[in-house]
Design a protein around this motif. Structure first.
Motif, PDB file in Angstrom:
ATOM      1  N   PRO A 179      97.054  13.198  76.439  1.00  0.00           N
ATOM      2  CA  PRO A 179      96.017  14.207  76.153  1.00  0.00           C
ATOM      3  C   PRO A 179      95.049  13.801  75.047  1.00  0.00           C
ATOM      4  N   LEU A 180      95.529  12.989  74.082  1.00  0.00           N
ATOM      5  CA  LEU A 180      94.658  12.550  72.989  1.00  0.00           C
ATOM      6  C   LEU A 180      93.789  11.352  73.370  1.00  0.00           C
ATOM      7  N   LYS A 181      93.978  10.862  74.592  1.00  0.00           N
ATOM      8  CA  LYS A 181      93.198   9.727  75.106  1.00  0.00           C
ATOM      9  C   LYS A 181      93.274   8.535  74.155  1.00  0.00           C
ATOM     10  N   GLU A 182      92.112   8.032  73.699  1.00  0.00           N
ATOM     11  CA  GLU A 182      92.107   6.840  72.832  1.00  0.00           C
ATOM     12  C   GLU A 182      92.745   7.086  71.474  1.00  0.00           C
ATOM     13  N   LEU A 183      92.928   8.341  71.095  1.00  0.00           N
ATOM     14  CA  LEU A 183      93.536   8.660  69.796  1.00  0.00           C
ATOM     15  C   LEU A 183      95.033   8.947  69.902  1.00  0.00           C
ATOM     16  N   ALA A 184      95.625   8.581  71.021  1.00  0.00           N
ATOM     17  CA  ALA A 184      97.082   8.713  71.172  1.00  0.00           C
ATOM     18  C   ALA A 184      97.778   7.753  70.212  1.00  0.00           C
ATOM     19  N   PRO A 185      99.067   7.983  69.915  1.00  0.00           N
ATOM     20  CA  PRO A 185      99.801   7.043  69.064  1.00  0.00           C
ATOM     21  C   PRO A 185      99.732   5.617  69.609  1.00  0.00           C
ATOM     22  N   ARG A 186      99.865   4.659  68.711  1.00  0.00           N
ATOM     23  CA  ARG A 186      99.641   3.262  69.058  1.00  0.00           C
ATOM     24  C   ARG A 186     100.553   2.760  70.171  1.00  0.00           C
ATOM     25  N   ASP A 187     101.813   3.205  70.175  1.00  0.00           N
ATOM     26  CA  ASP A 187     102.728   2.703  71.191  1.00  0.00           C
ATOM     27  C   ASP A 187     102.261   3.107  72.587  1.00  0.00           C
ATOM     28  N   ILE A 188     101.738   4.305  72.706  1.00  0.00           N
ATOM     29  CA  ILE A 188     101.267   4.805  74.003  1.00  0.00           C
ATOM     30  C   ILE A 188     100.003   4.051  74.425  1.00  0.00           C
ATOM     31  N   VAL A 189      99.101   3.835  73.488  1.00  0.00           N
ATOM     32  CA  VAL A 189      97.874   3.099  73.804  1.00  0.00           C
ATOM     33  C   VAL A 189      98.204   1.656  74.198  1.00  0.00           C
ATOM     34  N   ALA A 190      99.113   1.017  73.444  1.00  0.00           N
ATOM     35  CA  ALA A 190      99.480  -0.380  73.744  1.00  0.00           C
ATOM     36  C   ALA A 190     100.118  -0.497  75.121  1.00  0.00           C
ATOM     37  N   ARG A 191     101.003   0.454  75.469  1.00  0.00           N
ATOM     38  CA  ARG A 191     101.651   0.405  76.787  1.00  0.00           C
ATOM     39  C   ARG A 191     100.653   0.677  77.908  1.00  0.00           C
ATOM     40  N   ALA A 192      99.722   1.576  77.637  1.00  0.00           N
ATOM     41  CA  ALA A 192      98.704   1.876  78.658  1.00  0.00           C
ATOM     42  C   ALA A 192      97.839   0.651  78.928  1.00  0.00           C
ATOM     43  N   ILE A 193      97.463  -0.066  77.870  1.00  0.00           N
ATOM     44  CA  ILE A 193      96.680  -1.296  78.039  1.00  0.00           C
ATOM     45  C   ILE A 193      97.505  -2.351  78.764  1.00  0.00           C
ATOM     46  N   ASP A 194      98.762  -2.494  78.350  1.00  0.00           N
ATOM     47  CA  ASP A 194      99.652  -3.462  78.994  1.00  0.00           C
ATOM     48  C   ASP A 194      99.796  -3.153  80.487  1.00  0.00           C
ATOM     49  N   ALA A 195      99.961  -1.859  80.810  1.00  0.00           N
ATOM     50  CA  ALA A 195     100.094  -1.463  82.216  1.00  0.00           C
ATOM     51  C   ALA A 195      98.810  -1.739  82.994  1.00  0.00           C
ATOM     52  N   GLU A 196      97.664  -1.490  82.366  1.00  0.00           N
ATOM     53  CA  GLU A 196      96.375  -1.720  83.024  1.00  0.00           C
ATOM     54  C   GLU A 196      96.180  -3.211  83.295  1.00  0.00           C
ATOM     55  N   ILE A 197      96.558  -4.046  82.325  1.00  0.00           N
ATOM     56  CA  ILE A 197      96.430  -5.496  82.502  1.00  0.00           C
ATOM     57  C   ILE A 197      97.336  -5.975  83.627  1.00  0.00           C
TER      58      ILE A 197
END
Length: 545
Positions: A291-309
């Motif tokens: 829900p916080l999009k780019e302002l989500a906690p770092r672990d969530i953002v890092a996993r989302a980027i990893d999943a996208e890659i």
């Protein structure tokens, strides 16, 4: 017959305090302890080369009437996912404003407020991921460099601080090894290599403080400088200290992806000011991740980027702030703007290619709220310590805060102990024994082991883990540790040998911690245990030597 060597054994040198590490924690502690006695401040390279200088975002602290201690505390506890020690969090948060004011009084060039009444504070405050308010005081996007510059100036001009640049600590000196008649284990200092003069000496002290930073070099891709080799954790472990929570290595979501740039961090503050993450085809993917999009906690953002890659097969994703006013971008992110422009990327017009990279360890040497390690006369502060502040995931910009306030906590603790410490007589300590050790025949042995450790950790113990990957990592790292120990005792220590030995120890401890946690929590994410288990694992992962 021993091989002829260029290394010499020096005389023992005594200080009141020995501080190993010159970043924000070590330099701050040195300045404070210099009021009590003579300080030896040891750093592997120059005073300026440390993790602190690369910190971009800033220092999290309650500095505005629109913020509160309770809000900062709750943000920290939420990010830490159930593992923060609440008493530690509250103590650190409460100490923040005093620590920041001390830096202002020293002359740190923080960015001024754009409007005198904008935040009820004269300096600009930015917001980063998982913070519920603007509370990050910063010096544009080069806060660490500005902070370290000021601390170095103050340390250099202090007559009670002896600066020991290009010195590498080999191991702590403990009484049960050098003075076996002592009934209780006590740290007396460290054996140290002076790289400039090729001398190994015993640096002795009444109190030793580890402020060696983290161990990002454990991984193939990291935002950390070359000095971040896990020395403090490894030395303390060998001395008998407890370590905890090493499975929680924070991967910064946005490291610049470029074959021409090494380990350059793209500050989280950029996302705090509106930067958007996109796939290479322009799709914004964080809207589906949190829900916080780019302002989500770092672990969530890092996993989302990893999943996208992994999903797209691309090597990186894009971070785009080009929709903001160009003057705003240049004013707030001059370091990032300049660096990217030198690589042909104009961030006022173009998105930035980014990948996650190992950034910050939330685990380390177990300490209490005074920085005590459990071994007499040994304290640990900053990233090398596991204080309970960060839990399973560090809240952005709480790291510089922790280093500053724990330097003060340690100073206050030692000041209270000083009447007894001052009268302590350091026993006779043997000089370093070279014995039959010789110079290495081939440095390729060290570089090969180093490369294997980093690739093993990146492939098997990084952002997403499985039991099979961890098992493979454990088998290989254990074998590497055995190989290094056999090699180590036959070779005269050098910085490279000391570092690869320490990295292997920290890798082994990290894998052990990760295998003990049969759940996913914070930064530690397991495909085999994708849930959080509060019944069995809402506790620190403590490993005892």
């Amino acid at each position: 017959m021993a091989k002829k060597t260029s290394i010499q054994v020096g005389e023992n040198i005594k200080f009141d305090f020995l501080i190993i590490g010159s970043g924000v924690a070590g330099a701050s502690a040195a300045l404070k302890l210099s009021k009590l006695g003579k300080v030896g401040l040891l750093c592997k390279e120059t005073l300026f080369e440390c993790n602190t200088r690369w910190a971009q975002g800033g220092i999290a602290s309650v500095l505005s009437e629109n913020d509160s201690y309770e809000s900062h505390t709750q943000d920290t506890l939420i990010a830490g996912n159930g593992l923060c020690h609440e008493a530690t969090v509250r103590k650190v948060v409460a100490a923040g404003p005093k620590a920041v004011q001390e830096l202002i009084d020293m002359g740190v060039a923080f960015t001024p407020s754009e409007s005198q009444n904008q935040y009820d504070f004269e300096y600009h405050l930015t917001q980063e991921g998982a913070h519920s308010a603007r509370r990050i005081i910063h010096a544009a996007d080069m806060t660490g460099a500005a902070l370290q510059k000021t601390l170095v100036e103050k340390v250099t001009e202090n007559p009670n601080i002896v600066i020991l640049e290009f010195h590498t600590a080999i191991d702590l000196i403990v009484t049960d090894k050098v003075c076996p008649d002592f009934s209780r284990n006590r740290v007396l200092g460290a054996y140290v290599i002076n790289e400039r003069d090729n001398i190994i000496s015993a640096l002795l002290a009444k109190a030793t403080i580890l402020a060696t930073g983290g161990h990002g070099k454990l991984y193939l891709y990291t935002t950390n400088p070359d000095v971040a080799a896990g020395d403090g954790v490894a030395m303390a472990w060998r001395a008998g200290a407890r370590v905890a929570n090493l499975e929680f290595m924070q991967f910064h979501p946005t490291c610049l992806y470029s074959p021409r740039a090494k380990n350059f961090l793209i500050s989280e503050a950029m996302r705090g000011e509106g930067a958007i993450l996109k796939s290479k085809n322009g799709k914004r993917f964080m809207e589906d991740a949190h829900p916080l999009k780019e302002l989500a906690p770092r672990d969530i953002v890092a996993r989302a980027i990893d999943a996208e890659i992994k999903k797209t097969g691309e090597a990186y994703v894009l971070l785009d702030i080009s929709h903001k006013d160009p003057d705003f971008i240049k004013a707030h992110f001059p370091g990032i703007y300049s660096k990217c422009l030198s690589l042909g990327i104009d961030i006022t017009k173009d998105p930035i290619p980014v990948v996650p990279a190992a950034h910050y360890s939330c685990g380390g040497i177990v300490t209490d709220t005074r920085g005590r390690t459990g071994i007499k006369a040994l304290w640990a502060i900053g990233e090398v310590a596991c204080t309970g502040l960060h839990g399973a995931n560090r809240l952005a910009s709480n790291s510089l805060l922790e280093g500053l306030v724990f330097a003060d906590f340690v100073y206050e603790d030692i000041k209270n102990l000083w009447p007894d410490l001052q009268n302590y007589s350091i026993p006779e300590v043997p000089k370093w024994q070279i014995g039959k050790a010789g110079e290495p025949d081939e440095m390729v042995v060290i570089s090969q082991l180093w490369d294997e450790i980093r690739r093993t950790m990146w492939n098997y113990v990084s952002i997403v883990r499985t039991e099979k990957r961890l098992s493979r990592a454990a088998a290989r790292i254990d074998q590497i540790c055995q190989e290094i120990e056999t090699y180590y005792w036959n070779i005269i220590p050098s910085r490279s040998l000391v570092e690869v030995r320490n990295l292997a120890v920290v890798a082994q401890l990290t894998v052990k911690c990760a295998r003990m946690r049969k759940e996913s929590r914070g930064i530690h994410y397991s495909l085999d245990y994708p849930y959080t288990d509060d019944i069995n694992y809402k506790k620190d992962t403590v490993v005892i030597s």
